[in-house]
Enzyme design. Structure first.
Site, mmCIF file in Angstrom:
data_model
loop_
_atom_site.group_PDB
_atom_site.id
_atom_site.type_symbol
_atom_site.label_atom_id
_atom_site.label_comp_id
_atom_site.label_asym_id
_atom_site.label_seq_id
_atom_site.Cartn_x
_atom_site.Cartn_y
_atom_site.Cartn_z
ATOM 1 N N LYS A 131 46.214 43.731 36.982
ATOM 2 C CA LYS A 131 45.306 43.672 35.820
ATOM 3 C C LYS A 131 44.105 44.585 36.042
ATOM 4 C CE LYS A 131 43.079 39.607 37.839
ATOM 5 N NZ LYS A 131 43.136 38.141 37.904
ATOM 6 N N TYR A 169 14.080 58.698 37.923
ATOM 7 C CA TYR A 169 13.385 57.836 36.959
ATOM 8 C C TYR A 169 12.548 56.785 37.676
ATOM 9 C CZ TYR A 169 16.670 59.659 33.470
ATOM 10 O OH TYR A 169 17.407 60.464 32.638
HETATM 11 C C1 LIG Z 1 43.491 37.733 39.204
HETATM 12 C C2 LIG Z 1 44.402 36.597 39.467
HETATM 13 C C3 LIG Z 1 45.118 36.524 40.671
HETATM 14 C C4 LIG Z 1 44.916 37.498 41.828
HETATM 15 O O1 LIG Z 1 43.765 37.123 42.552
HETATM 16 P P1 LIG Z 1 43.348 37.862 43.909
HETATM 17 O O2 LIG Z 1 42.264 36.999 44.433
HETATM 18 O O3 LIG Z 1 42.837 39.211 43.535
HETATM 19 O O4 LIG Z 1 44.535 37.913 44.771
HETATM 20 C C5 LIG Z 1 46.044 35.508 40.812
HETATM 21 N N1 LIG Z 1 46.242 34.589 39.828
HETATM 22 C C6 LIG Z 1 45.531 34.618 38.675
HETATM 23 C C7 LIG Z 1 45.788 33.579 37.636
HETATM 24 C C8 LIG Z 1 44.583 35.600 38.456
HETATM 25 O O5 LIG Z 1 43.882 35.616 37.316
#
Ligand SMILES: *Cc1c(COP(=O)(O)O)cnc(C)c1O
Length: 400
Positions: free
Chosen positions: A65, A293
């Site tokens: 993701k 800045y």
């Molecule tokens: C993002 C996510 C993961 C992965 O988590 P990590 O800590 O990056 O391994 C796993 N399960 C769900 C439901 C998530 O939203």
């Protein structure tokens, strides 16, 4: 007027210009300002580490993701699948479509909530697999799919204590029973998500697991089918086989970072992402000169200063201003003054005869030294996940 006539009258010319830019010339231009390097060998190594650790009976779901945590979803997904991942997970419908359009055929789970008929139709069309979080949502999916004449594998989410998406775990029997009775839905997995898997205190995590176990027993008692089960993110996966069930959902670990220091000895992980930029100008500034800045840095002596072509619009948080260390020729160099949208300044006093065009490493290895997203995260009081997915598309991703 002149411009638009020119463009209209010479379509060949304009297309030649753009194809040159998107061809090898772009590859040459890419390293001129700032870029992200993706170490494919490190990614393969990390996937293999998890693959071996969980063993052949547990599926490995690569969580890609948010553009694979800023690493580039399509290439990461392809590489992870080749290296031994079985499943992919993304958060949104659009992320799933991007992977399908790239020709990826592996099963893809959407972790986020989906509620509109248009989205449901698209999910079916692209053969993505949704997470269902409530009986109402299951009913809606079934109704829309019935109209389309389609059957879809679905993944049910129980809330065991994360208090985000999901049906409360005591209602597992009702929820699974309903889905089981809906003809357009095929029960593919039952899962939950942990709130504190990276915490050295495991009490809450164990309580969540207990609830998950209780929910599963209640399904058995009700003689409902038990589909694939999964509970672990990277942190829980590193806690050992008791957390692996039929599948693990690994994000951060694949990118070579540890979810917490106390989990750092379980596997040998290598950071995949490097961020580099070039020095675009070198100045010598006299004593008492305010830099950038707000003049948050004022020189105390005559000193060489470098302007580096990267800024907060690329994903370098402005809150790191005056606190960031970067590497030049393998040496730590202090960033000075406010980080601006496209550029930032560095103190070059420690570098002998610095040159325009020299490479600055913001995250990654240079010589014997390494800066990781964890360093930035601890300075900022945030987590490495946020740092990684903060790098913007303006930074080209280069495979190395
Ligand atoms: C993002 C996510 C993961 C992965 O988590 P990590 O800590 O990056 O391994 C796993 N399960 C769900 C439901 C998530 O939203």
């Amino acid at each position: 007027m002149v411009l638009s006539r020119d463009v209209k009258s010479s379509p060949e010319q304009s297309s030649r210009v753009s194809s040159t830019l998107s061809g090898y010339r772009l590859a040459e231009l890419i390293r001129q300002r700032a870029w992200v390097e993706i170490d494919q060998a490190a990614l393969v190594h990390n996937v293999q580490q998890f693959r071996q650790y969980v063993g052949p009976k547990t599926n490995l779901m690569a969580v890609v993701k948010a553009d694979a945590y800023g690493h580039g979803a399509i290439r990461v997904a392809q590489t992870a699948l080749q290296a031994g991942a079985d499943w992919l997970a993304i958060a949104t419908l659009g992320e799933g479509i991007e992977l399908r359009e790239a020709g990826i055929t592996a099963p893809i789970l959407i972790l986020g909530g989906i509620n509109s008929p248009e989205e449901i139709e698209a999910i079916a069309h692209w053969r993505l697999q949704p997470t269902l979080c409530s009986p109402e949502q299951a009913q809606l999916f079934n109704d829309i799919l019935a109209k389309l004449g389609k059957v879809l594998p679905v993944h049910l989410k129980l809330d065991t204590g994360m208090t985000r998406l999901g049906t409360p775990w005591p209602q597992a029997v009702n929820f699974v029973g309903l889905v089981q009775s809906l003809p357009q839905l095929q029960l593919a997995s039952l899962y939950s998500h942990l709130a504190t898997a990276d915490d050295p205190n495991t009490a809450t995590m164990l309580q969540q697991q207990q609830r998950f176990t209780t929910a599963i027993s209640s399904l058995r008692q009700a003689q409902l089918p038990i589909p694939q089960l999964h509970l672990a993110n990277s942190a829980a996966t590193l806690h050992g086989p008791a957390w692996h069930y039929d599948m693990v959902r690994v994000g951060l670990g694949l990118y070579g970072l540890y979810p917490a220091p106390h989990l750092g000895d379980r596997l040998d992980l290598k950071p995949v992402l490097t961020v580099r930029a070039k020095i675009t100008q070198i100045r010598t500034i006299p004593p008492g000169t305010g830099v950038s800045y707000g003049h948050q840095f004022v020189s105390e002596e005559t000193m060489p200063m470098g302007v580096v072509g990267i800024g907060y619009a690329d994903g370098v948080p402005r809150n790191l201003s005056n606190q960031l260390k970067v590497l030049v020729r393998g040496q730590p160099v202090q960033q000075i003054g406010a980080i601006t949208m496209d550029q930032m300044m560095v103190d070059l006093r420690g570098i002998d005869n610095p040159q325009v065009g020299e490479v600055v490493t913001l995250i990654g290895q240079d010589g014997d030294r390494q800066i990781t997203a964890d360093h930035w995260a601890s300075t900022l009081g945030t987590i490495s996940w946020e740092i990684l997915c903060g790098f913007k598309h303006r930074l080209p991703r280069i495979l190395v």
